[in-house]
Design a protein around this motif. Sequence first.
Motif, PDB file in Angstrom:
ATOM      1  N   GLN A 197      54.021 -36.212 -11.628  1.00  0.00           N
ATOM      2  CA  GLN A 197      53.596 -35.678 -12.937  1.00  0.00           C
ATOM      3  C   GLN A 197      53.339 -34.311 -13.055  1.00  0.00           C
ATOM      4  N   THR A 225      47.254 -30.443 -15.483  1.00  0.00           N
ATOM      5  CA  THR A 225      47.511 -31.546 -16.510  1.00  0.00           C
ATOM      6  C   THR A 225      48.018 -32.848 -15.539  1.00  0.00           C
ATOM      7  N   VAL A 229      46.005 -36.338 -15.750  1.00  0.00           N
ATOM      8  CA  VAL A 229      46.715 -37.540 -16.169  1.00  0.00           C
ATOM      9  C   VAL A 229      46.650 -38.618 -14.956  1.00  0.00           C
ATOM     10  N   LEU A 232      43.390 -40.254 -15.150  1.00  0.00           N
ATOM     11  CA  LEU A 232      43.245 -41.342 -16.065  1.00  0.00           C
ATOM     12  C   LEU A 232      44.029 -42.532 -15.941  1.00  0.00           C
ATOM     13  N   SER A 233      44.943 -42.297 -15.227  1.00  0.00           N
ATOM     14  CA  SER A 233      45.911 -43.450 -14.928  1.00  0.00           C
ATOM     15  C   SER A 233      45.381 -44.407 -13.960  1.00  0.00           C
ATOM     16  N   ALA A 236      42.474 -46.206 -16.195  1.00  0.00           N
ATOM     17  CA  ALA A 236      43.260 -47.024 -17.238  1.00  0.00           C
ATOM     18  C   ALA A 236      43.491 -48.437 -16.650  1.00  0.00           C
ATOM     19  N   TRP A 263      42.587 -44.815 -26.048  1.00  0.00           N
ATOM     20  CA  TRP A 263      42.873 -44.208 -24.857  1.00  0.00           C
ATOM     21  C   TRP A 263      43.988 -43.177 -25.032  1.00  0.00           C
ATOM     22  N   LEU A 264      44.944 -43.192 -26.104  1.00  0.00           N
ATOM     23  CA  LEU A 264      45.668 -42.066 -26.432  1.00  0.00           C
ATOM     24  C   LEU A 264      45.172 -40.455 -26.624  1.00  0.00           C
ATOM     25  N   LEU A 267      43.588 -39.317 -23.388  1.00  0.00           N
ATOM     26  CA  LEU A 267      44.941 -38.784 -22.698  1.00  0.00           C
ATOM     27  C   LEU A 267      45.106 -37.361 -23.032  1.00  0.00           C
ATOM     28  N   CYS A 268      45.520 -37.590 -24.488  1.00  0.00           N
ATOM     29  CA  CYS A 268      46.015 -36.207 -25.066  1.00  0.00           C
ATOM     30  C   CYS A 268      44.997 -34.932 -24.863  1.00  0.00           C
ATOM     31  N   ALA A 270      43.068 -34.443 -22.221  1.00  0.00           N
ATOM     32  CA  ALA A 270      43.131 -34.122 -21.007  1.00  0.00           C
ATOM     33  C   ALA A 270      44.207 -33.394 -20.846  1.00  0.00           C
ATOM     34  N   ILE A 271      45.502 -33.765 -21.474  1.00  0.00           N
ATOM     35  CA  ILE A 271      46.653 -32.869 -21.411  1.00  0.00           C
ATOM     36  C   ILE A 271      46.495 -31.431 -22.042  1.00  0.00           C
TER      37      ILE A 271
END
Length: 304
Positions: A197, A225, A229, A232-233, A236, A263-264, A267-268, A270-271
Amino acid sequence: MPSDGRMRSVFHAAWWRTRSQRTTLAAQRLQRRAESRFPVITRGAERMVAVNIFDSATRLAAQCFLTAVPLLFVFASFAPQPVRDQLLSSVRAVFGLHGPASEQLNEIFSSSEGDFQNAVGLVGALMVLLSATAVSRAMQRLCKRAWQIPRSGVRIAIWRWVVWIAVWLCLLTLQGPIRTGFGVGLWLGVPLTLVFQTAVWWWSQHLLLGALIPWLPLLPGAVLTAAGVTTLSLTARIYMPRALNRALSEFGSAGSVFVLLSWLIVLCVAIAVGVTAGAVLAQEPYIARRLGSRAALRERTERS
């Protein structure tokens, strides 16, 4: 003569007003002290507000859901069977799917081979790919805001949008083996995912910013980032299977839409936080001297 009750109320009002003023002054002194000792926190908060983190993340998540997810299924419909199987395995590994959610995913991928090709066709697939570049543009705007690159600056080639989304589709097929550590287990998969990542987000920033910022200053954002990610993975794999299975059993396919979109968005966020915080850190004097950030920003200003 005023009554005792009125005198007490006036006294209490004056006491609370004095105490409120003292508290405000103490908070201001604490703020100034924090700004002098930890300026990076203050600058980071200001940059987060300027970037409008939650608004940018929500737009990015919406574009992912509306354009990138359909492109994923179109890509699967035109891909060879081994690639389709690997993509299915990767999606299942990323979310840890099992039960009804995994069965529905199998039905979508198994039916996509003929149905999508007949319904969409090659021209339609190209149109879906071009519309999916909205994700690239949203991500590009986020990176430019994080680095405070003005809109009137150097224009970035359009082909970078297509390349970014196309490479991400290809890299998604590798998520499954990487997450499982190529069959060894999570103890190897987690570090591999973090390194993978980091490399992907390092390259993503450099590509979408049109090389306006050199490689080294982009590294802090890539690491932050990637850490978000990867974290979160892991969560998830615990949350998404239960949430999707429960939503499918109670609300059908519509329920899974809300779960996936939620969830998206997380995730976004966090990004967006990772990229923005990385840009702030890279411009801190101590780090900037070692990464060459100041020289890069001066050159960027002159080119803009």
